[in-house]
Design an enzyme around this catalytic site. Structure first.
Site, PDB file in Angstrom:
ATOM      1  N   ILE A  11      11.149  44.080   9.039  1.00 51.19           N
ATOM      2  CA  ILE A  11      11.766  43.060   9.869  1.00 51.19           C
ATOM      3  C   ILE A  11      10.715  42.107  10.403  1.00 51.19           C
ATOM      4  CG2 ILE A  11      13.902  44.225  10.456  1.00 51.19           C
ATOM      5  CD1 ILE A  11      12.677  45.479  12.797  1.00 51.19           C
ATOM      6  N   GLU A  12      11.159  40.893  10.728  1.00 49.50           N
ATOM      7  CA  GLU A  12      10.214  39.795  10.963  1.00 49.50           C
ATOM      8  C   GLU A  12       9.289  40.006  12.149  1.00 49.50           C
ATOM      9  OE1 GLU A  12      12.537  36.319  13.278  1.00 49.50           O
ATOM     10  OE2 GLU A  12      13.491  36.880  11.389  1.00 49.50           O
ATOM     11  N   GLN A  13       9.715  40.788  13.127  1.00 42.86           N
ATOM     12  CA  GLN A  13       8.844  41.040  14.271  1.00 42.86           C
ATOM     13  C   GLN A  13       7.639  41.890  13.894  1.00 42.86           C
ATOM     14  OE1 GLN A  13      12.119  41.101  14.276  1.00 42.86           O
ATOM     15  NE2 GLN A  13      12.726  39.646  15.867  1.00 42.86           N
ATOM     16  N   GLY A  14       7.727  42.631  12.765  1.00 43.55           N
ATOM     17  CA  GLY A  14       6.569  43.358  12.272  1.00 43.55           C
ATOM     18  C   GLY A  14       6.738  44.825  11.963  1.00 43.55           C
TER      19      GLY A  14
END
Length: 537
Positions: free
Chosen positions: A327-330
């Site tokens: 996911i984009e947050q990491g």
């Protein structure tokens, strides 16, 4: 010498007209106390004025962490550039920043999150800007809105289309921040930062580097301060040489509605049986059908909405770990969380800084992406970034454009139309009353994903709803599956504003999807990876 100062002293360091970069993702990693103090200083003194703020991912979420709304004041904000914007319960009054944008009181832009991080990287290296194909033929493209969210922004474009090496590109000039406001868990007296209680690293390093390399200042909000020399160097994510000032907020939340959960920060692993499984409803039926598109051994990106339930489907089916979620947050791996905690994962295998995660997405290194839709049009384009009932205002696309720009396989999910009254009986879908708002429209209001580019690039695109499954082809949207109990003409073809192509191999969706018991999901194994694009003798 300690770099510790009070929040008020830090707020006083921000001059009128400054460009301020803020690291956050909704409530995750939000330096809320610093934003609150800046807003209080303005209310008291009228300064700082005319700020430009950069938010690669939203700051605040209107569910206990106000974030950007602390400084959403006329005269304080002149320009805001965000990958996404805070949202709250649909029943609540819109966030103040939405009201400012809608009233054209601040020039507002929605730049894809990954590109905004790229702009920081280019500013840090003192290069002119970002050359990218991400966003072509979407609202990012100057041929459409060019990232502008209102008239004030449209008057001062931040992106232009250019020709380079015989190809068409989008060019975003680098924006140099005067101040970076970042967050961590612990700072030592020299400003070295560790993230042991955080649910992600986000992009604080890149934002700090962009400010420091250009003569700006870096303010770090943390939970606590440690003695110099007591932090392990391998744990330090941002070195003290990049940090000028430290502000302490012992009450900072880990993420929205969460003071602290050690499973979110990877300090413990929760038992799998402790995760809530989705109740049986229409959304679960859709998530089950989406899960059938996956292959074991894949790395799969996950977006907010119905798709966020797919990991719980695999968990219920005894397939946890068959797919690695990114996911984009990491966070990489584990069990992505739901609702306002989305962006965090419990039991993650790794945490990747968001800018690196977006490089991974922009270059299509992953196998598939599961995302939502608000509208689909006859070209297969998707809108998730503008709500028609809030003119000129959007929650923003976040990393959606970065993720979909080159993704090899995308499965969009959502309800076929809005407001329908639905039920399930004996393994069949029952449509008791049709919704008033059609979601398959002739032209989407805002192009967040371009079906035309997807066809040109050979992307594999599927749309899953409660009543049918569709595939994007060069000829148009092809209906490949229909739910049991659904009338093809009345419930599907008549509910679309444009003609759908009915496959001559149209199938009925598996009735097991529409029953409460587990569906016996089995995922085919992803083929072994081979070297791509290389010449072999």
């Amino acid at each position: 010498m300690s770099k510790h100062i009070t929040p008020a002293e830090a707020a006083n360091l921000i001059p009128d007209g400054a460009i301020v970069s803020v690291s956050s993702s909704s409530g995750l990693g939000c330096p809320d106390l610093m934003l609150k103090t800046i807003g209080e200083r303005f209310e008291t003194t009228g300064h700082p004025r005319d700020l430009t703020t950069l938010h690669p991912i939203a700051a605040g979420d209107m569910s206990g962490i106000k974030g950007i709304d602390h400084i959403a004041r006329k005269g304080l904000l002149k320009t805001i550039i965000g990958g996404s914007y805070p949202s709250g319960p649909s029943s609540a009054e819109p966030p103040l920043i939405w009201q400012m944008i809608g009233n054209d009181e601040v020039a507002a832009y929605n730049i894809p999150s990954g590109i905004l991080f790229d702009m920081h990287r280019e500013a840090a290296a003192k290069r002119p800007g970002v050359l990218t194909k991400v966003g072509l033929d979407t609202f990012v493209d100057p041929a459409h809105q060019g990232c502008a969210m209102n008239a004030s922004a449209a008057a001062s474009p931040l992106v232009k289309k250019v020709a380079f090496e015989g190809e068409e590109w989008l060019y975003f000039r680098a924006i140099v921040p005067d101040v970076a406001i970042i967050r961590a868990t612990t700072a030592d007296e020299r400003g070295n930062l560790t993230y042991e209680h955080e649910g992600a690293y986000l992009g604080g390093f890149d934002q700090a580097l962009a400010a420091r390399n250009n003569g700006g200042i870096v303010i770090a909000q943390v939970k606590r301060i440690a003695k110099s020399g007591t932090l392990k160097p391998h744990d330090v994510r941002i070195p003290g040489v990049l940090v000028d000032y430290i502000v302490v907020d012992p009450d900072q939340k880990q993420t929205t509605q969460t003071v602290y959960d050690p499973a979110i920060s990877g300090e413990i692993f929760r038992p799998l049986e402790s995760f809530r499984l989705p109740e049986f409803n229409i959304q679960k039926i859709i998530a089950r059908r989406v899960a059938r598109e996956l292959q074991a051994g894949s790395a799969v990106n996950l977006g907010f909405g119905i798709s966020a339930n797919v990991p719980r489907i695999l968990l219920e089916e005894g397939l946890h770990g068959a797919v690695t979620w990114v996911i984009e947050q990491g966070p990489v791996g584990g069990v992505p969380l739901l609702d306002f905690a989305f962006g965090c994962a419990s039991n993650a295998e790794a945490f990747v800084p968001s800018p690196h995660q977006f490089t991974y997405f922009q270059g299509a290194g992953f196998d598939a992406s599961l995302l939502s839709f608000l509208e689909i049009d006859r070209t297969g384009s998707v809108n998730v970034s503008k709500l028609s009932f809030r003119p000129h205002v959007t929650a923003g696309a976040g990393g959606f454009v970065d993720i979909t720009a080159r993704a090899r396989k995308i499965i969009f999910s959502g309800m076929f139309n809005a407001g329908a009254r639905l039920a399930v009986s004996d393994g069949r879908l029952v449509i008791e009353k049709e919704g008033k708002l059609k979601k398959l429209v002739n032209a989407v209001e805002h192009v967040t994903f371009s079906g035309r580019r997807a066809i040109k690039q050979g992307q594999d695109i599927t749309y899953v709803t409660e009543r049918c499954v569709m595939k994007l082809t060069p000829e148009g949207l092809v209906l490949t599956e229909i739910a049991p109990g659904v009338d093809l003409q009345m419930h599907i073809l008549d509910q679309s504003e444009f003609p759908l192509i009915v496959s001559d191999k149209l199938k009925v969706m598996d009735a097991a999807l529409f029953q409460e018991a587990p569906i016996g999901l089995r995922l085919p194994q992803k083929p072994a990876r081979k070297l791509e694009g290389a010449a072999h003798v």
